[in-house]
Scaffold this motif. Structure first.
Motif, PDB file in Angstrom:
ATOM      1  N   THR A 144       0.758  -1.360  -0.028  1.00 16.13           N
ATOM      2  CA  THR A 144      -0.208   0.384   0.138  1.00 16.13           C
ATOM      3  C   THR A 144       0.778   0.975   0.315  1.00 16.13           C
ATOM      4  N   GLY A 145       2.173   1.170   0.145  1.00 16.61           N
ATOM      5  CA  GLY A 145       3.179   2.173  -0.026  1.00 16.61           C
ATOM      6  C   GLY A 145       3.070   2.887   1.395  1.00 16.61           C
ATOM      7  N   VAL A 146       2.696   2.590   2.189  1.00 19.21           N
ATOM      8  CA  VAL A 146       2.694   2.290   3.899  1.00 19.21           C
ATOM      9  C   VAL A 146       4.300   2.092   4.681  1.00 19.21           C
ATOM     10  N   THR A 147       4.687   0.763   4.217  1.00 22.71           N
ATOM     11  CA  THR A 147       6.815   0.698   4.220  1.00 22.71           C
ATOM     12  C   THR A 147       7.101   1.614   3.330  1.00 22.71           C
ATOM     13  N   GLY A 148       7.202   2.043   3.106  1.00 20.92           N
ATOM     14  CA  GLY A 148       8.323   3.217   2.290  1.00 20.92           C
ATOM     15  C   GLY A 148       7.837   4.766   2.110  1.00 20.92           C
ATOM     16  N   ALA A 149       6.434   5.562   3.244  1.00 19.63           N
ATOM     17  CA  ALA A 149       6.325   6.330   3.439  1.00 19.63           C
ATOM     18  C   ALA A 149       6.739   6.125   5.438  1.00 19.63           C
ATOM     19  N   THR A 150       6.411   4.988   5.717  1.00 24.43           N
ATOM     20  CA  THR A 150       7.398   5.004   7.605  1.00 24.43           C
ATOM     21  C   THR A 150       8.315   4.880   7.801  1.00 24.43           C
ATOM     22  N   THR A 151       9.606   4.634   6.225  1.00 22.25           N
ATOM     23  CA  THR A 151      10.881   3.943   5.860  1.00 22.25           C
ATOM     24  C   THR A 151      10.941   2.754   6.541  1.00 22.25           C
TER      25      THR A 151
END
Length: 126
Positions: free
Chosen positions: A32-39
């Protein structure tokens, strides 16, 4: 002030597609893109069956995750979970679920099922 990262996906965008290569070969995963957004601090992924359930004999097997938080939200279908010896059925229609996991790089450890459950499972597969 900390840096804020914004992540947004449209349901039909190329980034929103389901892909294989995740933990289980009989599932496909949608990041969902959350992993990248939360490093890497949080992972939010949608998971659905890649094949008919009959092709995933034995399911995921007994295992546990080393994580601070692990939430499973059943969108469609059902799954049977064992939480410290308590058999729990989570259900909806068809199978698709959302996982929210912290940290994002959690560890999965396969374990041997308790003897009573292993015997019942073997009996059910005959």
């Amino acid at each position: 002030m900390s840096q804020t990262t914004f992540s947004h996906q449209k349901a039909n965008s190329p980034e929103a597609r389901y892909t294989d290569g995740g933990l289980r070969s009989f599932f496909v995963y949608r990041d969902t893109g959350v992993t990248g957004a939360t490093t890497g601090k949080v992972r939010v992924q949608l998971v659905r069956a890649a094949h008919k359930s009959s092709e995933a004999k034995g399911g995921t097997g007994f295992h546990f995750h080393t994580a601070d938080v692990h939430v499973v939200y059943m969108v469609r279908g059902w799954a049977r979970f064992d939480y410290d010896g308590v058999d729990t059925l989570v259900e909806a229609d068809d199978i698709e679920f959302m996982e929210i996991i912290m940290p994002g790089d959690f560890v999965t450890t396969e374990i041997t099922p308790p003897a009573v459950l292993a015997a019942a499972s073997a009996e059910g597969n005959r």
